[in-house]
Design a protein around this motif. Structure first.
Motif, mmCIF file in Angstrom:
data_model
loop_
_atom_site.group_PDB
_atom_site.id
_atom_site.type_symbol
_atom_site.label_atom_id
_atom_site.label_comp_id
_atom_site.label_asym_id
_atom_site.label_seq_id
_atom_site.Cartn_x
_atom_site.Cartn_y
_atom_site.Cartn_z
ATOM 1 N N LEU A 294 88.242 -28.038 -55.483
ATOM 2 C CA LEU A 294 87.150 -28.826 -55.106
ATOM 3 C C LEU A 294 87.099 -30.442 -55.054
ATOM 4 N N THR A 295 87.392 -31.023 -56.825
ATOM 5 C CA THR A 295 86.417 -32.234 -56.584
ATOM 6 C C THR A 295 87.564 -33.291 -56.752
ATOM 7 N N ARG A 296 88.889 -32.752 -55.799
ATOM 8 C CA ARG A 296 89.775 -33.898 -55.287
ATOM 9 C C ARG A 296 89.761 -33.557 -53.839
ATOM 10 N N MET A 297 88.250 -33.030 -52.754
ATOM 11 C CA MET A 297 88.285 -33.310 -52.139
ATOM 12 C C MET A 297 87.638 -34.208 -51.103
ATOM 13 N N PRO A 298 86.736 -34.270 -50.443
ATOM 14 C CA PRO A 298 85.791 -35.904 -49.664
ATOM 15 C C PRO A 298 84.940 -34.480 -50.555
ATOM 16 N N GLY A 299 83.761 -35.445 -50.762
ATOM 17 C CA GLY A 299 82.467 -34.757 -50.587
ATOM 18 C C GLY A 299 81.954 -33.830 -51.737
ATOM 19 N N PHE A 300 83.169 -33.787 -52.750
ATOM 20 C CA PHE A 300 82.848 -32.993 -53.684
ATOM 21 C C PHE A 300 83.256 -32.967 -55.344
ATOM 22 N N GLY A 301 82.675 -33.342 -56.177
ATOM 23 C CA GLY A 301 83.435 -33.378 -57.406
ATOM 24 C C GLY A 301 82.482 -32.979 -58.336
ATOM 25 N N ALA A 302 83.298 -33.585 -59.626
ATOM 26 C CA ALA A 302 82.744 -32.664 -60.681
ATOM 27 C C ALA A 302 81.669 -33.663 -61.735
ATOM 28 N N ARG B 156 83.081 -37.265 -61.219
ATOM 29 C CA ARG B 156 84.681 -37.331 -61.224
ATOM 30 C C ARG B 156 84.448 -37.083 -59.936
ATOM 31 N N THR B 157 84.696 -37.920 -58.802
ATOM 32 C CA THR B 157 85.140 -37.948 -57.569
ATOM 33 C C THR B 157 86.966 -38.198 -57.136
ATOM 34 N N LEU B 158 87.422 -37.670 -55.721
ATOM 35 C CA LEU B 158 88.375 -38.527 -54.721
ATOM 36 C C LEU B 158 89.231 -39.175 -56.216
ATOM 37 N N ARG C 244 87.966 -41.142 -59.081
ATOM 38 C CA ARG C 244 87.485 -42.038 -59.643
ATOM 39 C C ARG C 244 85.906 -42.074 -60.993
ATOM 40 N N ARG C 245 86.077 -42.425 -61.898
ATOM 41 C CA ARG C 245 85.043 -42.059 -62.639
ATOM 42 C C ARG C 245 83.507 -42.448 -62.435
ATOM 43 N N ILE C 246 82.592 -41.859 -62.198
ATOM 44 C CA ILE C 246 81.167 -43.204 -62.000
ATOM 45 C C ILE C 246 80.049 -42.597 -63.010
ATOM 46 N N GLN C 247 79.937 -43.229 -63.813
ATOM 47 C CA GLN C 247 78.351 -43.158 -64.654
ATOM 48 C C GLN C 247 77.693 -43.489 -64.139
ATOM 49 N N LEU C 248 76.624 -41.798 -63.991
ATOM 50 C CA LEU C 248 75.499 -42.212 -63.039
ATOM 51 C C LEU C 248 74.008 -42.020 -64.143
ATOM 52 N N ARG C 249 73.108 -42.679 -64.152
ATOM 53 C CA ARG C 249 72.016 -42.622 -64.153
ATOM 54 C C ARG C 249 70.306 -42.492 -63.466
ATOM 55 N N ASP C 250 69.132 -42.134 -64.741
ATOM 56 C CA ASP C 250 68.421 -42.077 -64.378
ATOM 57 C C ASP C 250 68.129 -40.851 -62.920
ATOM 58 N N PRO C 251 68.273 -39.588 -63.444
ATOM 59 C CA PRO C 251 68.389 -38.323 -62.147
ATOM 60 C C PRO C 251 66.933 -38.354 -62.241
#
Length: 159
Positions: A46-54, A104-106, A108-115
């Motif tokens: 799933l994490t390799r599909m568009p619209g999904f990630g881990a 982690r999606t497609l 890429r690794r994206i750091q996210l903050r401020d939930p």
């Protein structure tokens, strides 16, 4: 992902999402099953599909790294994930406690903050064709995070 089956009229069990005799809701039991079994098989695909990630997050007490498959939406510069098991899910609580996570999606690794956890019964961030499915699961809770700005970039601001 996961689904529920309709309850037959003759079944006297409580409605989906409510606590049964054990005190554990159907949604929580499904979440536990997905965490222990299904995510190990489905997650990597799933994490390799568009619209999904881990989401990669750290335990609040253990500090251990965990990986949780999620449905991802974009809202301007923000990343939004639906919370079909509610805001009390461990990954959500871990993300809030640590003020961020890695997505982690497609590839890429994206750091996210401020939930920011919020309720949106109209599901405005969800594409119209997916709303009935998420409505069926009563997925009205979401978490929104902003990407950490790369050096030289200005951070995204919430409207």
């Amino acid at each position: 992902m996961s689904g529920t089956t309709p309850t037959p009229a003759s079944d006297t069990s409580p409605p989906s999402g409510t606590a049964g005799a054990s005190g554990v809701s159907v949604q929580r039991r499904l979440a536990r099953f997905n965490r222990r079994v299904a995510n190990r098989f489905v997650g990597p695909v799933l994490t390799r599909m568009p619209g999904f990630g881990a989401v990669v997050h750290r335990g609040r007490k253990s500090g251990r790294a965990y990986r949780t498959p999620v449905k991802v939406f974009r809202k301007g510069p923000y990343y939004v994930m639906s919370l079909p098991y509610g805001p009390q899910s461990d990954w959500v609580r871990n993300t809030v406690a640590h003020n961020g996570c890695e997505l982690r999606t497609l590839g890429r690794r994206i750091q996210l903050r401020d939930p920011r956890v919020y309720v949106d019964e109209k599901q405005t961030v969800v594409p119209a064709p997916l709303r009935p499915l998420l409505r069926r699961f009563k997925a009205f809770d979401f978490i929104e995070l902003r990407p950490v700005a790369a050096p030289g970039q200005r951070p995204a601001r919430r409207p």
